[in-house]
Design a protein around this motif. Structure first.
Motif, mmCIF file in Angstrom:
data_model
loop_
_atom_site.group_PDB
_atom_site.id
_atom_site.type_symbol
_atom_site.label_atom_id
_atom_site.label_comp_id
_atom_site.label_asym_id
_atom_site.label_seq_id
_atom_site.Cartn_x
_atom_site.Cartn_y
_atom_site.Cartn_z
ATOM 1 N N PRO A 52 -5.353 -4.413 17.984
ATOM 2 C CA PRO A 52 -5.387 -3.242 17.824
ATOM 3 C C PRO A 52 -3.328 -3.349 17.303
ATOM 4 O O PRO A 52 -3.158 -4.408 17.701
ATOM 5 N N VAL A 53 -3.502 -2.407 16.521
ATOM 6 C CA VAL A 53 -1.594 -2.452 16.178
ATOM 7 C C VAL A 53 -0.781 -2.543 16.832
ATOM 8 O O VAL A 53 -1.406 -2.163 18.288
ATOM 9 N N PHE A 54 0.201 -3.304 17.101
ATOM 10 C CA PHE A 54 1.054 -3.622 18.144
ATOM 11 C C PHE A 54 2.110 -2.020 18.539
ATOM 12 O O PHE A 54 2.352 -2.115 19.980
ATOM 13 N N ASP A 55 2.455 -1.385 17.388
ATOM 14 C CA ASP A 55 3.022 -0.119 18.319
ATOM 15 C C ASP A 55 2.730 0.956 16.381
ATOM 16 O O ASP A 55 3.314 0.442 15.350
ATOM 17 N N THR A 56 2.275 2.018 16.506
ATOM 18 C CA THR A 56 1.782 3.077 15.393
ATOM 19 C C THR A 56 3.270 3.717 15.076
ATOM 20 O O THR A 56 3.081 4.079 14.006
ATOM 21 N N ASP A 57 4.189 3.547 16.131
ATOM 22 C CA ASP A 57 5.624 3.623 15.436
ATOM 23 C C ASP A 57 6.425 2.793 13.855
ATOM 24 O O ASP A 57 7.380 3.331 13.695
ATOM 25 N N LYS A 58 6.102 2.020 14.306
ATOM 26 C CA LYS A 58 6.524 0.491 14.135
ATOM 27 C C LYS A 58 5.940 -0.231 12.132
ATOM 28 O O LYS A 58 6.415 -0.630 12.116
ATOM 29 N N ILE A 59 4.928 0.397 12.021
ATOM 30 C CA ILE A 59 4.083 0.372 10.739
ATOM 31 C C ILE A 59 4.499 1.414 9.543
ATOM 32 O O ILE A 59 4.037 2.120 10.009
ATOM 33 N N PHE A 84 -6.848 3.110 6.427
ATOM 34 C CA PHE A 84 -6.365 2.481 8.325
ATOM 35 C C PHE A 84 -5.565 3.549 8.660
ATOM 36 O O PHE A 84 -5.071 3.237 10.053
ATOM 37 N N VAL A 85 -5.225 4.257 7.789
ATOM 38 C CA VAL A 85 -4.066 5.265 8.875
ATOM 39 C C VAL A 85 -4.331 6.121 9.495
ATOM 40 O O VAL A 85 -4.271 6.410 10.897
ATOM 41 N N LYS A 86 -5.824 6.606 9.175
ATOM 42 C CA LYS A 86 -6.379 7.799 10.359
ATOM 43 C C LYS A 86 -6.653 7.087 10.950
ATOM 44 O O LYS A 86 -6.933 7.764 12.038
ATOM 45 N N GLU A 87 -7.539 5.455 10.834
ATOM 46 C CA GLU A 87 -8.680 5.176 11.883
ATOM 47 C C GLU A 87 -7.571 4.616 13.026
ATOM 48 O O GLU A 87 -7.954 4.915 14.470
ATOM 49 N N ASN A 88 -6.145 4.067 12.377
ATOM 50 C CA ASN A 88 -4.687 3.935 13.302
ATOM 51 C C ASN A 88 -3.658 4.705 14.068
ATOM 52 O O ASN A 88 -2.893 3.690 14.816
ATOM 53 N N SER A 89 -3.800 5.928 13.874
ATOM 54 C CA SER A 89 -2.840 6.765 13.691
ATOM 55 C C SER A 89 -1.582 6.497 13.298
ATOM 56 O O SER A 89 -0.070 6.479 14.515
ATOM 57 N N ILE A 90 -1.601 5.894 12.473
ATOM 58 C CA ILE A 90 -0.165 5.325 11.879
ATOM 59 C C ILE A 90 0.493 6.106 11.473
ATOM 60 O O ILE A 90 0.583 7.342 10.764
ATOM 61 N N LYS A 91 2.207 6.913 12.249
ATOM 62 C CA LYS A 91 2.822 7.925 12.054
ATOM 63 C C LYS A 91 3.829 7.438 11.306
ATOM 64 O O LYS A 91 3.985 9.130 10.462
ATOM 65 N N ASN A 92 3.838 6.198 10.629
ATOM 66 C CA ASN A 92 4.636 6.670 9.010
ATOM 67 C C ASN A 92 3.980 6.367 7.992
ATOM 68 O O ASN A 92 3.977 5.001 7.335
ATOM 69 N N PHE A 94 2.746 7.730 3.844
ATOM 70 C CA PHE A 94 3.890 8.391 2.640
ATOM 71 C C PHE A 94 3.107 8.845 2.147
ATOM 72 O O PHE A 94 2.759 7.638 0.990
ATOM 73 N N GLU A 95 2.080 10.037 1.881
ATOM 74 C CA GLU A 95 1.078 10.058 0.363
ATOM 75 C C GLU A 95 2.063 10.508 -0.644
ATOM 76 O O GLU A 95 3.101 10.739 -0.823
ATOM 77 N N VAL A 96 1.123 10.510 -1.794
ATOM 78 C CA VAL A 96 1.525 11.107 -2.943
ATOM 79 C C VAL A 96 2.216 12.365 -2.833
ATOM 80 O O VAL A 96 1.812 13.332 -2.104
ATOM 81 N N GLY A 97 3.281 12.587 -3.065
ATOM 82 C CA GLY A 97 3.782 13.708 -2.869
ATOM 83 C C GLY A 97 5.115 14.153 -1.976
ATOM 84 O O GLY A 97 5.569 14.873 -2.048
ATOM 85 N N ARG A 98 4.816 13.036 -0.874
ATOM 86 C CA ARG A 98 5.454 12.833 0.098
ATOM 87 C C ARG A 98 6.421 11.786 0.294
ATOM 88 O O ARG A 98 7.500 11.010 0.919
ATOM 89 N N MET A 99 5.709 10.911 -0.605
ATOM 90 C CA MET A 99 6.086 9.634 -1.240
ATOM 91 C C MET A 99 7.331 8.846 -2.288
ATOM 92 O O MET A 99 7.742 9.879 -2.756
ATOM 93 N N GLY A 100 7.680 8.069 -2.600
ATOM 94 C CA GLY A 100 9.117 7.680 -2.917
ATOM 95 C C GLY A 100 9.160 6.170 -3.432
ATOM 96 O O GLY A 100 7.396 5.394 -2.319
#
Length: 420
Positions: A52-59, A84-92, A94-100
């Motif tokens: 699993p991802v090592f930390d959902t807040d640090k990716i 991948f974001v949805k399956e692994n609950s990645i916090k950070n 940034f989708e189009v509209g919120r990205m940069g």
């Protein structure tokens, strides 16, 4: 054992009392970054490991290179990241509209703090050294492995001390500082070394200047670029950063491979001629060359201060009718701030086009591809052959003031030619 900033950060993340140049170490990482191009191969390695991802807040995942998607292939790449974001609950994420543009967005969002180890599957991850972090680009395979393990390995780099003296003159920016440095030492002058910036001259550099300088450390071959933390950096982080951090300072008797001194007050606006960032000369010495396109933006110069310089020039005279001028704010927040300041209206009335945040033209992706024989002045970071389009096109690197003045004059020009 006395250590540089980079050595201290690496030692702490390796759980060691001290490290020295050339030593191989295993480090814990604080952030693993990938974008829409580099994520798919990173994910392939991640799934091969089977953890699993090592930390959902640090990716941190940012679709910024080919988004909004330019074609079916880029849409599929972005979709893979999204799933991948949805399956692994990645916090950070940034989708189009919120990205940069990723290297503008992460500091702006308060995700970068001093003393961290940050790796990104993008060579300009070194940008974050402006906030006193050890930040460096890695391959997608290393990023994928780190997403699973939270670790990666390094060879400890030696450090070059870059001492900055004096103050920047008007219309001279961080882009001129780093291009001048690269012009002095060459594109391999700091190969696998850390560029550690110091000196009282730092006080005349805005955070935008520092981000620009750290961003292009890789163009000198450096492993990373890094700045100490001062009141200016603390003011930038105040209200953004929500996590604790510890400032790192070099020991007074740290050992450096070499020392380079730059007197800021002697600098002038410069331009890097094709096809290397080391081909630097004062803009006043460039022969009269007609240009066809100007790009102002990118992870190097897409911040509000950069747009302010461009707006100050384009408010005086319109874009030359033979020049396509593309302005790209580095993030949605930069876009909003530029709108509130009146810069967006200035750009449009001057005859420029304003884009959503994207890396598009910098890597020859979209939003400003060059045809054969065309010349562009760009505030991006690379100008090798074929970088922004056809192999027979030319890219001239410059800061936003020179880029805007060139857009007005229809040739490579300095701001003094417009603001007489």
């Amino acid at each position: 054992m006395a250590m540089t900033m980079t050595e201290k950060i690496m030692a702490r993340h390796a759980g060691l009392d001290a490290v020295e140049p050339g030593q191989l170490i295993q480090c814990q990482v604080d952030i693993v970054l990938a974008n829409d191009i580099t994520f798919p191969p990173a994910a392939k390695e991640f799934f091969r490991i089977g953890r699993p991802v090592f930390d959902t807040d640090k990716i941190v995942l940012v679709p910024d290179h080919f988004t909004p998607n330019k074609d079916i292939k880029s849409a599929e790449m972005a979709k893979e990241m999204r799933e991948f974001v949805k399956e692994n609950s990645i916090k950070n994420y940034f989708e189009v509209g919120r990205m940069g543009i990723e290297h503008v967005l992460l500091p702006e969002q308060g995700l970068i703090v001093p003393g961290e180890v940050i790796i990104g599957a993008d060579s300009h991850t070194c940008t974050y050294g402006a906030l006193g972090a050890f930040a460096t680009g890695v391959g997608s395979t290393d990023a994928g492995a780190a997403m699973a393990t939270g670790q990666t390995w390094f060879k400890v780099p030696s450090s070059i001390k870059v001492e900055l003296k004096g103050q920047l003159p008007q219309w001279v920016s961080g882009k001129d500082v780093i291009l001048t440095l690269i012009g002095k030492i060459g594109v391999d002058g700091a190969r696998y070394q850390a560029l550690e910036f110091c000196g009282e001259g730092i006080q005349s550099l805005s955070m935008a200047d520092r981000f620009t300088i750290a961003n292009m450390a890789i163009e000198a071959g450096a492993k990373n670029g890094i700045f100490p933390i001062d009141a200016i950096a603390e003011a930038y982080m105040n209200g953004r950063v929500q996590k604790p951090y510890q400032q790192i300072a070099a020991d007074h008797d740290a050992c450096y491979a070499s020392t380079i001194t730059i007197d800021l007050h002697t600098l002038t606006p410069v331009v890097a001629l094709p096809h290397l960032p080391e081909n630097v000369c004062p803009v006043t010495e460039v022969n009269t060359l007609a240009i066809h396109q100007v790009v102002i933006g990118s992870c190097t110069n897409g911040r509000l201060e950069d747009l302010a310089q461009a707006a100050a020039i384009l408010s005086e005279q319109p874009v030359h009718p033979d020049v396509r001028t593309i302005i790209i704010p580095g993030s949605q927040q930069v876009y909003l701030d530029a709108l509130a300041a009146g810069y967006i209206e200035t750009f449009i009335r001057a005859g420029a086009v304003v884009s959503t945040p994207t890396c598009g033209p910098c890597l020859g992706g979209y939003m400003g591809i060059l045809a054969a024989g065309e010349r562009a002045v760009s505030t991006t970071n690379r100008n090798f052959r074929g970088r922004m389009g056809h192999v027979d096109s030319e890219v001239y690197l410059a800061g936003p003031a020179v880029a805007a003045a060139s857009a007005v004059m229809g040739r490579i020009a300095g701001p003094q030619e417009v603001l007489r």
